[in-house]
Design an enzyme around this catalytic site. Structure first.
Site, mmCIF file in Angstrom:
data_model
loop_
_atom_site.group_PDB
_atom_site.id
_atom_site.type_symbol
_atom_site.label_atom_id
_atom_site.label_comp_id
_atom_site.label_asym_id
_atom_site.label_seq_id
_atom_site.Cartn_x
_atom_site.Cartn_y
_atom_site.Cartn_z
ATOM 1 N N GLU A 258 0.836 -1.194 0.000
ATOM 2 C CA GLU A 258 0.000 0.000 0.000
ATOM 3 C C GLU A 258 0.877 1.252 0.000
ATOM 4 O O GLU A 258 1.812 1.370 0.789
ATOM 5 C CB GLU A 258 -0.938 -0.006 1.201
ATOM 6 C CG GLU A 258 -1.797 -1.264 1.262
ATOM 7 C CD GLU A 258 -2.991 -1.120 2.176
ATOM 8 O OE1 GLU A 258 -3.095 -0.082 2.858
ATOM 9 O OE2 GLU A 258 -3.811 -2.046 2.216
ATOM 10 N N ARG B 105 -1.623 -10.778 3.094
ATOM 11 C CA ARG B 105 -2.776 -11.662 2.909
ATOM 12 C C ARG B 105 -3.521 -11.214 1.657
ATOM 13 O O ARG B 105 -3.165 -10.212 1.035
ATOM 14 C CB ARG B 105 -3.708 -11.561 4.121
ATOM 15 C CG ARG B 105 -4.108 -10.119 4.439
ATOM 16 C CD ARG B 105 -5.112 -10.027 5.546
ATOM 17 N NE ARG B 105 -5.287 -8.666 6.036
ATOM 18 C CZ ARG B 105 -6.013 -7.730 5.464
ATOM 19 N NH1 ARG B 105 -6.628 -7.999 4.311
ATOM 20 N NH2 ARG B 105 -6.139 -6.534 5.988
#
Length: 647
Positions: A275, A297
């Site tokens: 991110e 994940r």
């Protein structure tokens, strides 16, 4: 490939994994708590094992019980989904020690990304751009204040073990730093058991752009392009899209290379998301993005990546975990069109997005849109877990087509039995700034008043609700409503959207009614969809009937009508200022005592429900007469918590 896997999760992600596993010929085992015994993921799986009572700490977070269930059912691997144990390295090691395969990254990779400060130092060493800030171990107040001054205000204080906005504070002036630091530390300690923080430069007009990465056990690593997740409220994503608006090939190449470099730096295997925070004030630039965190994940928003790449990311997970190399090389991956995903929750936007509960009496998704749901009609939304109902995903050849399809899909989705954010999502999909791709993480907050305000029921809505509540839509025969000399009149109270009002319904003939001053003529009714002329204009409504309740759908807006108890209406008009539980939950903290003088807005207690804390405040100035609950009490919706003395 595995013969059977166990899914250590529930809801929509468990159902999502089961669908891909079934297509691949892989058997599945579900786990469930007592409250989930009849849930959709249990019904879909080939086998299911009870792992404990409703509280997650006693069921879905019990790693030893999940491993035991896998061994007992012959599962060879465990898929963690997201949330719960998906990013717990101790659980990964326990799975491996039991002779099972964890369908996800190795424990060292999870640990490397588990703390934000250590992760950013590691990324900086790997050459990944990071936001200017202090990520050091010295947590002395004076040191942190000095670092904030050196970085330059405004700054962000962030919990090193944080997520979801907890332990995060923006500080615009040095005089506010000490108070914000204390508040962030207290929240971080409560939420994560770790009060340490980092301090970073606050990026103006920030956009949240993330890169989907994948690695295999042979050192291979690729990215599957980007997603824009800038539409957020309370730091939680609301609508995601791929690709990011305004993305250029140069910026995509730079961000993709940085993300793959991050994955390689920690020996990453499986699906992950890197991110980045982007300075939206200058547009997307190769030198205008910085590493924020890595989620080790599969992400909730992964379907938009699947839509634009044509790849099944869960299949990739299973193949990589089974020891296969990545299904494709970087130069074999292609982008196709544009995709958007909206998260449909049981929550009330008009009440600060307060999570809602209820039994879903009606649930219907439109054709032409992908709906990843973990519930079906008849299932209950409980206070025990995340209140997500479904994710609605659309795809189109370009962004504007995808946006229009999303708005239309939201309009055609129908949910009854619980308050939802469906209308909010539909208004957001039509927001002018969103439509023009003027994105940043503050877009929702700036327009929140208009986005969260549900429209009042129209006269047409009231007319349909009144006729349906009286059972007249299903009435048949030439003498329906027959009365000598004048139309048959029915008069009664109707509560629509928690507002009670009297209505007069005149039956003028088969399928023809006058509700107060509104003329309603039924053209077609099939038990779900109503086509009618309202004051001469043809309209279409959705209608869901349940015992004592009628839900009228106009686009994405759902209006709930009930025939109220007369005593209930009288009590409502009599007023009252007691503090009651807005939902079932756990009383986390009590700051009130009998005899205490309070001012309107003073926080009296904190209720925990659906993984969120909700402050309950005094409704007026006055003195508390009694406090009826103690910390640790589990209360039902509507329970009396605090009573105030008469003014």
């Amino acid at each position: 490939m595995f013969d059977r896997i166990l899914i250590a999760n529930r809801g929509e992600i468990a159902c999502r994994v089961i669908r891909t596993a079934r297509r691949m010929g892989v058997g599945t085992v579900a786990v469930y708590s007592d409250v989930d015994a009849g849930s959709l993921h249990v019904a879909m799986a080939d086998a299911a094992v009870r792992i404990g009572p409703a509280p997650a700490a006693e069921s879905y977070l019990r790693g030893e019980a999940i491993i035991a269930a896998a061994l007992a059912t012959g599962a060879q691997a465990i898929h963690p989904g997201y949330g719960f144990l998906s990013e717990n390295p101790d659980f990964v090691e326990a799975v491996t020690a039991a002779g099972l395969v964890f369908i996800g990254p190795p424990a060292p990779a999870i640990r490397a990304m588990g703390l934000k400060d250590a992760a950013k130092r590691l990324m900086a060493e790997a050459g990944v751009p990071v936001v200017p800030g202090y990520h050091g171990a010295d947590q002395d107040d004076a040191r942190l204040a000095a670092e904030a001054a050196a970085i330059g205000y405004p700054v962000l204080i962030k919990a090193v073990a944080g997520g979801g906005g907890k332990g995060m504070r923006r500080v615009d002036h040095p005089r506010d730093f000490a108070a914000a630091l204390a508040s962030a530390r207290g929240e971080a300690a409560s939420a994560f058991g770790n009060a340490d923080v980092l301090v970073e430069k606050f990026v103006s007009a920030p956009r949240h752009v993330e890169i989907q990465v994948f690695g295999d056990a042979f050192g291979g690593a690729v990215h599957l392009f980007e997603r824009d997740c800038s539409l957020q409220r309370r730091h939680q994503k609301v609508i995601e899209e791929a690709p990011a608006p305004g993305m250029t090939e140069a910026v995509r190449a730079a961000m993709g290379a940085a993300a793959v470099g991050a994955a390689r730096a920690i020996g990453y295997v499986g699906a992950g998301t890197v991110e980045f925070i982007v300075d939206g004030s200058r547009g997307l630039r190769p030198d205008g993005f910085w590493f924020m965190e890595m989620n080790t994940r599969l992400q909730v928003e992964h379907p938009v990546t699947e839509a634009v790449t044509g790849e099944d990311l869960v299949e990739w997970q299973l193949r990589v975990a089974a020891g296969e190399p990545l299904p494709k090389r970087q130069d074999e991956l292609r982008l196709d069109g544009h995709a958007m995903e909206a998260r449909l929750y049981a929550e009330d936007p008009a009440r600060g997005f307060l999570p809602a509960t209820g039994r879903l009496t009606h649930l219907d998704f439109p054709e032409g849109a992908r709906a990843d749901a973990g519930v079906r009609a008849g299932d209950a939304i409980t206070p025990w877990y995340d209140p997500m109902i479904a994710k609605l995903i659309v795809h189109g050849p370009d962004r504007e087509t995808a946006r229009r399809r999303l708005a239309a899909a939201l309009d055609a989705t129908r949910v009854a039995g619980s308050t939802t954010n469906l209308g909010f999502l539909a208004r957001l999909a039509r927001d002018p700034d969103f439509a023009a791709a003027r994105l940043d993480t503050g877009l929702i907050d700036r327009g929140l008043a208009a986005l969260a305000a549900a429209p009042r029921p129209t006269a047409a809505t009231r007319a349909v609700a009144a006729v349906a509540a009286l059972g007249l839509l299903d009435a048949e025969g030439p003498l329906v409503g027959f009365a000598l000399w004048a139309p048959l009149l029915r008069i009664g109270m109707l509560r629509i959207d928690d507002e009670a009002a009297g209505h007069t319904v005149a039956v003028e003939g088969p399928g023809r009614f006058r509700v107060d001053a509104t003329a309603l003529e039924v053209i077609a009714w099939d038990g779900r969809d109503l086509v009618a002329r309202v004051d001469g204009a043809q309209r279409r409504f959705g209608v869901a009937l349940a015992p004592g309740v009628v839900t009228v759908f106009e686009g994405a807006e759902a209006h709930v009508a009930r025939v109220p108890d007369p005593l209930e209406v009288a009590a409502e008009h009599a007023g009252g200022d007691d503090v009651r539980a807005p939902m079932p939950g756990l009383v986390k903290r009590v700051m009130a005592a009998a005899g205490q003088a309070v001012a309107r807005g003073d926080v009296l207690m904190v209720l925990e429900a659906m993984k969120m804390e909700h402050a309950l405040a005094a409704p007026r100035d006055g003195v508390l007469a009694a406090v009826h609950v103690a910390e640790g009490a589990q209360v039902e919706e509507g329970a009396l918590l605090v009573a105030m003395e008469e003014p």
